[in-house]
Write a protein that holds these residues in place. Structure first.
Motif, short mmCIF file in Angstrom:
data_model
loop_
_atom_site.label_atom_id
_atom_site.label_comp_id
_atom_site.label_asym_id
_atom_site.label_seq_id
_atom_site.Cartn_x
_atom_site.Cartn_y
_atom_site.Cartn_z
N GLN A 20 0.84 -1.21 0.00
CA GLN A 20 0.00 0.00 0.00
C GLN A 20 0.87 1.25 0.00
O GLN A 20 0.57 2.22 -0.68
CB GLN A 20 -0.93 -0.01 1.22
N HIS A 21 1.95 1.22 0.77
CA HIS A 21 2.86 2.37 0.81
C HIS A 21 3.49 2.60 -0.56
O HIS A 21 3.62 3.75 -1.01
CB HIS A 21 3.95 2.16 1.87
N ASP B 219 0.84 4.17 -2.77
CA ASP B 219 0.62 5.57 -2.41
C ASP B 219 1.80 6.45 -2.80
O ASP B 219 1.62 7.60 -3.21
CB ASP B 219 0.34 5.69 -0.92
N SER B 220 3.02 5.93 -2.69
CA SER B 220 4.21 6.69 -3.08
C SER B 220 4.21 6.93 -4.59
O SER B 220 4.54 8.04 -5.05
CB SER B 220 5.48 5.95 -2.68
N ARG C 237 1.59 7.02 -6.57
CA ARG C 237 0.52 7.96 -6.87
C ARG C 237 0.93 9.38 -6.50
O ARG C 237 0.66 10.33 -7.24
CB ARG C 237 -0.75 7.56 -6.14
N ALA C 238 1.61 9.55 -5.34
CA ALA C 238 2.07 10.88 -4.93
C ALA C 238 3.11 11.41 -5.91
O ALA C 238 3.12 12.61 -6.23
CB ALA C 238 2.64 10.82 -3.51
N PRO D 209 3.88 9.55 1.36
CA PRO D 209 3.37 9.34 2.72
C PRO D 209 4.48 8.82 3.63
O PRO D 209 5.50 8.31 3.16
CB PRO D 209 2.28 8.28 2.52
#
Length: 77
Positions: free
Chosen positions: A6-7, A10-11, A13-14, A22
């Motif tokens: 998940q990290h 999210d990384s 996507r960021a 995140p």
């Protein structure tokens, strides 16, 4: 999906959006534990009950009971 996957998602996507990544999973765990402890103590005070430190109090009671005159400990002292 676990926390690391998940990290990574999210990384990615960021990075695509130009945002900051995140924080790593588990980075703020101890802070959350401290906040939960403080909240519990606050709730005890609001309820009118004593907000003592339970572990040190329990350990002190255990050792004073064990080392009183005439009270044998585990070693038979």
């Amino acid at each position: 999906m676990d926390a690391i996957q998940q990290h990574m998602f999210d990384s990615y996507r960021a990075a695509q959006r130009g945002e900051l990544p995140p924080p790593l999973p588990g980075r703020h765990d101890w802070g959350v534990v401290r906040e939960a402890r403080d909240r519990r103590r606050f709730d005890l005070v609001i309820a009118g009950r004593p907000a003592r430190r339970r572990w040190p109090t329990a350990l002190r009671a255990l050792f004073t009971r064990r080392h009183r005159a005439g009270a044998p400990g585990r070693c038979g002292v």
